[in-house]
Design an enzyme around this catalytic site. Structure first.
Site, PDB file in Angstrom:
ATOM      1  N   THR A 248      51.132  72.808  23.992  1.00  0.00           N
ATOM      2  CA  THR A 248      52.039  73.201  25.084  1.00  0.00           C
ATOM      3  C   THR A 248      51.282  73.770  26.281  1.00  0.00           C
ATOM      4  O   THR A 248      51.789  74.655  26.963  1.00  0.00           O
ATOM      5  CB  THR A 248      53.053  74.245  24.583  1.00  0.00           C
ATOM      6  N   CYS A 249      50.077  73.267  26.563  1.00  0.00           N
ATOM      7  CA  CYS A 249      49.258  73.883  27.611  1.00  0.00           C
ATOM      8  C   CYS A 249      49.947  73.872  28.970  1.00  0.00           C
ATOM      9  O   CYS A 249      49.899  74.860  29.706  1.00  0.00           O
ATOM     10  CB  CYS A 249      47.897  73.206  27.683  1.00  0.00           C
TER      11      CYS A 249
END
Length: 269
Positions: free
Chosen positions: A83-84
């Site tokens: 989920t960067c």
């Protein structure tokens, strides 16, 4: 293709630097940002511990102060899962909403499956939605090289960027054709005594403030051409936009420009 060399291993921490304990459950091996820094190197930044450590570890302005430096002191958030991009957006929004809440919205919009964000256009749409109260033109989708006057002027004016790039093992920009695609939030800049332009970055794999040459980040952003299954997630399905990473909806030569944050910007020099 230009080659970006990884920076040399950082020197040992000078006396007086005390690293805090890693956050429980975090997936990064990097120490979080630290306090109580002392020592001669990068002494010009001693009042700003996170900046002091970032410049020290990256060997930037070790003995000569920068001509100009300003940034937002944005609290770091470690990502959970792939989920960067969503985590970088949550940092921009000071953690409200959380990355988990943005993830649910992104899934509902069919922008992602597991939190991956391989489309700058999709993340731009999410960013614009969450900045709706900040006025018209609060953000825009940039197309083209990051090493340009437009981006530099935005940063000098107190703006921020959400930028995709290839992350090396130390999280610095590298050239892997998009196989290590990652997102960072650019929260400020630094111009050294020779006018070399650096960006100050936050991202979801460390609590430390990163300091990278803008030209390295620009080259890394421009090399995002193809997808590779992340080694840490061999069994997950990932959503790619039509045309892939290098297409018009992808990541290559794309970034999201934000006019500024509601927090106070720190004018170091």
């Amino acid at each position: 293709m230009p080659h970006i060399s990884a920076p040399p291993p950082p020197p040992p921490l000078p006396s007086g630097i005390k690293a805090a304990a890693p956050v429980a459950g975090s997936r990064t091996k990097d120490p979080p940002a630290v306090i109580n820094i002392s020592g001669d190197e990068c002494g010009w930044a001693w009042e700003y511990p996170e900046l002091h450590l970032g410049c020290y570890l990256n060997r930037v302005c070790q003995y000569t102060p920068p001509k100009r430096c300003q940034y937002y002191s944005v609290p770091s958030i470690l990502q959970v899962g792939p989920t960067c991009g969503l985590t970088a957006l949550s940092m921009l929004l000071n953690g409200n909403p959380t990355a988990a809440e943005i993830l649910q919205n992104a899934i509902a919009q069919e922008y992602t499956i597991n939190g991956e964000m391989f489309s700058a256009q999709y993340l731009y749409e999410l960013t614009r939605k969450h900045l709706h109260g900040h006025g018209h033109g609060a953000c825009q989708l940039h197309e083209g090289r990051l090493e340009c006057d437009k981006v530099k002027e935005l940063l000098r004016a107190g703006g921020c960027l959400l930028v995709p790039y290839d992350a090396d093992v130390n999280h610095a920009p590298c050239l892997k054709s998009g196989h290590r695609a990652h997102w960072a939030l650019i929260v400020g800049y630094l111009a050294d005594a020779h006018d070399k332009f650096y960006v100050l970055a936050r991202h979801g794999k460390t609590r430390n403030l990163a300091v990278w040459p803008l030209d390295d980040l620009s080259e890394s952003n421009a090399n995002l051409r193809e997808f590779a299954q992340p080694k840490g997630y061999p069994d997950l399905a990932f959503l790619q936009p039509p045309g892939g990473l290098g297409g018009s909806l992808g990541l290559r030569e794309r970034a999201i420009l934000i006019n500024g944050l509601p927090q106070q910007i720190l004018h170091v020099r």
